[in-house]
Write an enzyme that holds these catalytic residues in place. Structure first.
Site, PDB file in Angstrom:
ATOM      1  N   THR A  61      -2.738   1.241  -8.639  1.00  0.00           N
ATOM      2  CA  THR A  61      -4.087   0.744  -8.313  1.00  0.00           C
ATOM      3  C   THR A  61      -5.100   1.472  -9.186  1.00  0.00           C
ATOM      4  O   THR A  61      -5.123   2.701  -9.219  1.00  0.00           O
ATOM      5  CB  THR A  61      -4.376   0.990  -6.813  1.00  0.00           C
ATOM      6  OG1 THR A  61      -3.525   0.131  -6.052  1.00  0.00           O
ATOM      7  CG2 THR A  61      -5.826   0.703  -6.472  1.00  0.00           C
TER       8      THR A  61
ATOM      9  N   HIS B  78       5.516  -5.681  -2.063  1.00  0.00           N
ATOM     10  CA  HIS B  78       5.116  -4.316  -1.707  1.00  0.00           C
ATOM     11  C   HIS B  78       5.274  -4.121  -0.201  1.00  0.00           C
ATOM     12  O   HIS B  78       4.474  -4.612   0.584  1.00  0.00           O
ATOM     13  CB  HIS B  78       3.658  -4.112  -2.120  1.00  0.00           C
ATOM     14  CG  HIS B  78       3.190  -2.690  -2.094  1.00  0.00           C
ATOM     15  ND1 HIS B  78       3.797  -1.710  -1.355  1.00  0.00           N
ATOM     16  CD2 HIS B  78       2.165  -2.068  -2.743  1.00  0.00           C
ATOM     17  CE1 HIS B  78       3.162  -0.555  -1.544  1.00  0.00           C
ATOM     18  NE2 HIS B  78       2.164  -0.755  -2.379  1.00  0.00           N
TER      19      HIS B  78
ATOM     20  N   HIS C 124       4.155   2.382   1.639  1.00  0.00           N
ATOM     21  CA  HIS C 124       2.877   3.098   1.616  1.00  0.00           C
ATOM     22  C   HIS C 124       1.851   2.665   2.644  1.00  0.00           C
ATOM     23  O   HIS C 124       0.648   2.777   2.408  1.00  0.00           O
ATOM     24  CB  HIS C 124       2.271   3.011   0.199  1.00  0.00           C
ATOM     25  CG  HIS C 124       3.118   3.701  -0.821  1.00  0.00           C
ATOM     26  ND1 HIS C 124       3.120   3.403  -2.160  1.00  0.00           N
ATOM     27  CD2 HIS C 124       4.044   4.694  -0.669  1.00  0.00           C
ATOM     28  CE1 HIS C 124       3.990   4.164  -2.799  1.00  0.00           C
ATOM     29  NE2 HIS C 124       4.561   4.953  -1.914  1.00  0.00           N
TER      30      HIS C 124
ATOM     31  N   TYR D 278       0.895  -0.256   3.689  1.00  0.00           N
ATOM     32  CA  TYR D 278       0.179  -1.525   3.543  1.00  0.00           C
ATOM     33  C   TYR D 278       0.783  -2.539   4.524  1.00  0.00           C
ATOM     34  O   TYR D 278       1.639  -2.190   5.343  1.00  0.00           O
ATOM     35  CB  TYR D 278       0.177  -1.969   2.072  1.00  0.00           C
ATOM     36  CG  TYR D 278      -0.702  -1.026   1.270  1.00  0.00           C
ATOM     37  CD1 TYR D 278      -2.099  -1.125   1.338  1.00  0.00           C
ATOM     38  CD2 TYR D 278      -0.161   0.039   0.542  1.00  0.00           C
ATOM     39  CE1 TYR D 278      -2.914  -0.211   0.674  1.00  0.00           C
ATOM     40  CE2 TYR D 278      -0.980   0.955  -0.113  1.00  0.00           C
ATOM     41  CZ  TYR D 278      -2.355   0.818  -0.043  1.00  0.00           C
ATOM     42  OH  TYR D 278      -3.167   1.724  -0.677  1.00  0.00           O
TER      43      TYR D 278
ATOM     44  N   GLY E 177       4.276   7.150 -13.166  1.00  0.00           N
ATOM     45  CA  GLY E 177       2.936   6.628 -12.903  1.00  0.00           C
ATOM     46  C   GLY E 177       1.869   7.365 -13.685  1.00  0.00           C
ATOM     47  O   GLY E 177       1.291   6.845 -14.645  1.00  0.00           O
TER      48      GLY E 177
END
Ligand code: PHB
Length: 368
Positions: free
Chosen positions: A18, A161, A164, A166, A316
């Site tokens: 993100t 996804h 995490h 969400y 990342g």
């Protein structure tokens, strides 16, 4: 190595990150084309997009992207084409945000702040409403519609996804999901939405274009599970029952919990490993592991800890700071340092396209 329909040339993956460089209508800004294309600059790289909302109802934070409106889809198509022009491959990570949406932001748009159950996230001064069955079925359809749009404009696949904290993880977690209907109340029921989404998307676009991301150990955004092993072994068992060739399974190690490594949150489960999942999965597809890797630790992971498995490694923070990360690792070059305060600078060039290629890469590829 073959991953889904893709012939990758190495095991280094650009994972979903993100970055908040989308406009106020959740449309990717033009500067994102260069960002993604640069990270695809070594041919045969798998580039995975930042998490992208499957419906306008799930565009719950400023400047995160969607893949719904014509302008959103057109902007992503430019990015996908630019990655392909480098000879690399592209998966779109797709999500719902649920209670990880910002309540005030959602309220301003007149949308419902919602989750599996009416359980507030720690530190957030608002309680989500429990989703209705109709809304849940609508979410499944949104994942399907979005996956179809991604494929229609040339994406190589989608990564669902379910990590995490969400939306999908808010159903898996017994700390969040307190439902008593068929969408909660037991390991099986908490897994239902995730599995229904996977099945529906597989039916729509084909399993070799579908991947799934799980973060069994993460405490980020309060999506803890009281029995991690039981919960994830059940999910793995059901995925295996589907008997389809998934593109890959993406697994976040304890060290990759964004709550700890990005947001300075509490550190949990650091003594745990993904081994129980990998044994159960037993090479049904390649796996991508993420966990704060640097080149040396990644080499060790592939050659030692994960040697039995068909594993790839995600970088990342180092990949965001090194557009030519793959080239640098292949040539043993030093890495640029990442600058954490600029990770989420909304709509900003600073900390985004200003990380340089190595001089060695520039000499070898003067036109990139
Ligand atoms: C974040 O914005 O910090 C974030 C987003 C998606 C993730 C993890 C962290 O999967």
């Amino acid at each position: 190595m073959i991953v889904g329909n893709m012939a990758l040339k190495h095991r280094i993956v650009f994972p979903p990150l993100t970055r908040n460089r989308n406009d106020d209508d959740h449309v990717p800004l033009p500067l994102m084309v260069k960002y993604y294309a640069d990270r695809a600059s070594t041919p045969g790289t798998l580039v995975i997009s930042e998490a992208t909302s499957v419906s306008h109802l799930e565009e719950g934070q400023d400047n995160i992207p969607g893949f719904v409106s014509e302008s959103q889809v057109a902007a992503w198509k430019n990015i996908i084409d630019a990655v392909h022009a480098k000879g690399s491959f592209y998966f779109q990570q797709i999500w719902g945000m649920g209670r990880a949406s910002f309540p005030k932001f959602i309220a301003k748009k007149g949308l419902k702040y919602r989750s599996s159950s009416a359980v507030a996230m720690e530190g957030v001064d608002a309680t989500p409403e429990e989703m209705t069955e109709e809304e849940i079925l609508d979410v499944i359809q949104s994942f399907v519609d979005t996956a179809r749009r991604v494929i229609a404009v040339g994406g190589d696949g989608v990564e669902i996804h379910a990590a995490h904290g969400y939306l999908l993880d808010q159903f898996v977690s017994d700390a969040v999901n307190k439902r008593t209907d068929k969408w909660g109340g037991s390991t099986e029921n908490r897994s239902r939405l995730l599995l229904e989404v996977v099945k529906a998307v597989v039916d729509a676009i084909g399993a070799e274009r579908v991947a799934l991301r799980l973060s069994p150990f993460a405490a980020f955004q309060g999506a803890e599970k009281s029995d991690i092993v039981e919960q994830y072994l059940y999910i793995i068992k059901e995925l295996k029952k589907m008997d389809v060739p998934f593109a890959y399974l993406s697994l976040v190690e304890p060290a990759g919990d964004p709550g700890t490594i990005v947001h300075n949150g509490k550190t949990v489960n650091q003594d745990k490993t993904l081994d129980f999942i990998l044994e159960a999965w037993n090479n049904r597809s390649p796996v991508i592991v993420a966990g704060g890797y640097c080149p040396n630790t990644a080499a060790w992971a592939l050659e030692d800890h994960y040697r039995k498995w068909n594993a790839l490694v995600a970088f990342g923070r180092h990949f965001l700071a090194n557009p030519d990360l793959v080239f640098r690792i292949q040539h043993g070059l030093e890495l640029n340092k990442y600058n954490r305060p600029t990770f989420y600078l909304a709509k900003n060039e600073v900390g985004y396209n200003d990380y340089s290629f190595s001089k060695e890469h520039m000499a070898a590829h003067p036109n990139v």
